[in-house]
Design an enzyme around this catalytic site. Structure first.
Site, PDB file in Angstrom:
ATOM      1  N   LYS A 181      10.398 106.457 -31.554  1.00 28.37           N
ATOM      2  CA  LYS A 181      10.991 107.751 -31.195  1.00 28.37           C
ATOM      3  C   LYS A 181      11.873 107.570 -29.962  1.00 28.37           C
ATOM      4  CE  LYS A 181       9.596 112.610 -30.491  1.00 28.37           C
ATOM      5  NZ  LYS A 181       8.470 113.547 -30.288  1.00 28.37           N
ATOM      6  N   SER A 216       8.674 117.595 -33.436  1.00 34.01           N
ATOM      7  CA  SER A 216       9.920 117.017 -32.992  1.00 34.01           C
ATOM      8  C   SER A 216      10.166 115.575 -33.444  1.00 34.01           C
ATOM      9  CB  SER A 216       9.987 117.074 -31.467  1.00 34.01           C
ATOM     10  OG  SER A 216       8.980 116.250 -30.896  1.00 34.01           O
ATOM     11  N   SER A 236       4.023 117.683 -32.693  1.00 32.00           N
ATOM     12  CA  SER A 236       5.241 116.909 -32.980  1.00 32.00           C
ATOM     13  C   SER A 236       5.029 115.614 -33.754  1.00 32.00           C
ATOM     14  CB  SER A 236       5.982 116.591 -31.680  1.00 32.00           C
ATOM     15  OG  SER A 236       6.648 117.735 -31.220  1.00 32.00           O
TER      16      SER A 236
END
Lengths: 95, 456
Positions: free
Chosen positions: B66, B141, B165
């Protein structure tokens, strides 16, 4: 509660934002909706309940008072800024 | 997962992953593809194997990271304009541990800017498409990471979970996603969102892979004083006999097919001799409101550091320093970042602190206590992850509150610090993945991972 234009400007100031007129209007509506939603907490009885600020099971984690070697040195950190001069970060004039 | 050896080389594993990343380029999964760096590392591992030297437990395993994990490979932007141009001189502890075992980062994945969002539509680089339906969101997210694993580009991906997320995008794409117990994996070198709930975790295709990654990445870190003393590797998976289900989550606002998937799993568990316990957790109804007070407050504080001076984007042509800050912040943050920072400053400001922030902190106590009580009656809780499967791109992006409602069943865990594991639980009639989450008491991460094998 009702969020007025002056409230948005105050929050923008606290947040260090300079907002366009369009943003003031859009954010005003959005923030009003969000505040209405979070205000439902009023319904919950929290009399004599202590607050919780963290869910880490430990408190006051101490370490020895020694200077640790940092992963990044001064040159590497200064290289990250847009403008640098004489080992200092250069910014627009202050006054 | 496939580990490099004498017959399957690291170079081949990395090349395959890079080819697949190119093949799926139009899903907008990666903000940076680490082609050169990954191939170089793969060659080093292959040379070690050829020499008969020892290689790590993740030798040559390609992974996606990420974009809020710091490392010198590629810019760390957290998919936000304000961090554009920032190449970190340091490496996050979690990444360092994975790389020490031979894992190879092949790309940085797209996310909602600063992890603010539930669809990856708040990214400065545009949304990531869902792995099963290109007209739908990937979740968020950590949307890019979930899709990278779901499309089998990589064996695993890193994520962060502040309010769902990892778990929600895992559920939207049909993969496993773990939010560990708060404090299990170091956050050193991870872009901070809300410090009292942020957790590092993973997306995988199997429970065994998740266990291996937890063995490697967990543990106390002197660079992050909010890491718990090592427990994961010493802990033993407990036998789960009583499963709690939350009555309040079985209502009309939850998609019928998801409720059915939960019922089916409960029937399976009963057939295996498990007992289903119905739980009353009335304070959970207020968890989302408490979350959207506490988390924005912490965001307002954590994101005050972005001023355009020391790193990242700087607004041009500011007449003086006093203008530089608001100009940089106004141009550099996405609308959702601004909303959260302003809400945070609202709930912390004089006159509103008691009514909002303090009230939410008290609500948090009630939520923590409800979990404690629940786990005195059951070994684990099984619930939906989100009220619906992946929704259409653009469907909620203009209505912040409806986007926040996505998180209604995922945020309570973060407020309490307990672990949650998303498990794949079939598909809807139209072919969208359904995920359910297993929730356990603190430090029960291994129990959840082991138990999830019985729910396959």
């Amino acid at each position: 509660m009702e969020i007025k234009r002056e409230d948005i400007l105050h929050l923008a100031n606290l947040s260090n934002f300079s907002l366009s007129e369009a943003e003031i209007e859009k954010l005003g509506g959005d923030l009003q909706d969000i505040i209405k939603y979070i205000s439902q907490l009023d319904e919950l009885n929290t009399d004599s309940v202590e607050p919780t600020y963290q869910v880490f099971e430990m408190e006051n984690v101490w370490r020895d008072d020694e200077i640790l070697v940092q992963d990044a040195n001064r040159e590497e950190l200064l290289a990250l800024t847009k403008e640098e001069k004489d080992n200092q970060i250069k910014v627009p004039k202050v006054l | 997962m496939k580990i490099a050896n004498k017959t399957v080389t690291a170079t081949q594993l990395v090349k395959d992953a890079l080819d697949k990343a190119k093949h799926f380029a139009d899903y907008n999964i990666f903000t940076y593809v680490n082609e050169e760096g990954a191939l170089k590392k793969a060659a080093e591992i292959d040379a070690k194997i050829a020499r008969g030297e020892e290689v790590g437990r993740l030798a040559g395993v390609p992974f996606a990271m990420k974009d809020n994990f710091l490392s010198p490979e590629g810019e760390t932007t957290a998919s936000a304009h304000i961090l554009e141009g920032f190449t970190s001189p340091i490496t996050a502890t979690a990444i360092e541990k994975l790389e020490k075992e031979g894992a190879i980062m092949i790309g940085r994945t797209n996310m909602d800017a600063f992890a603010h969002g539930s669809s990856t539509e708040n990214s400065y680089f545009g949304p990531t498409l869902n792995s099963h339906d290109r007209e739908r969101v990937s979740g968020g997210s950590s949307g890019g990471s979930a899709v990278a694993v779901a499309l089998d580009i990589v064996e695993f991906a890193t994520g962060t979970d502040t309010g769902g997320s990892i778990r929600q995008p895992a559920s939207f794409n049909g993969v496993y996603g773990l939010k560990p117990t708060y404090g299990t994996i170091s956050r050193y070198g991870v872009v901070a969102m809300a410090s009292s709930t942020d957790c590092v975790g993973f997306f995988t295709k199997t429970p065994d892979d998740m266990n291996l990654l937890m063995e490697v990445a967990s543990g106390q870190d002197p660079k992050d004083l909010t890491t718990l003393p090592d427990y994961y590797n010493e802990s033993e998976a407990k036998k789960v006999k009583k499963i709690g289900i939350i009555k309040d989550f079985d209502n009309e606002s939850v998609d019928a097919e998801i409720r059915q998937a939960l019922k089916t799993k409960c029937e399976d568990l009963k057939a295996k001799g498990c007992e289903i316990v119905e739980l009353e957790m009335p304070a959970l109804k207020y968890a989302l409101a408490a979350y959207y007070i506490i988390v924005p407050a912490e965001i307002a504080s954590n994101l005050s550091r972005y001023d355009g001076v020391r790193y990242g984007f700087r607004s041009e042509d500011s007449a003086n320093l006093e203008d530089l800050y608001p100009n940089t912040r106004s141009e550099g943050f996405m609308p959702e970042n601004k909303r959260r920072i302003m809400i945070g400053n609202f709930v912390l400001s004089s006159g509103f602190y008691d009514a909002y922030f303090l009230k939410a902190a008290k609500a948090r106590t009630l939520i923590v206590n409800e979990y404690l009580e629940a786990f005195s009656k059951c070994d684990a809780i099984l619930t939906p992850v989100a009220p619906n499967p992946a929704f259409k791109l653009g469907e909620k992006v203009n209505d912040p509150v409806s986007m926040y409602l996505e998180d209604v069943m995922s945020v309570p865990l973060n407020l309490a610090g307990v672990p949650g594991l998303t498990i794949p639980a079939g598909e809807t009639a139209s072919g969208l993945p359904i995920g359910l989450q297993l929730v356990g008491p603190r430090r029960s991460d291994k129990t959840l991972i082991e138990f999830s094998k019985e729910l396959m």
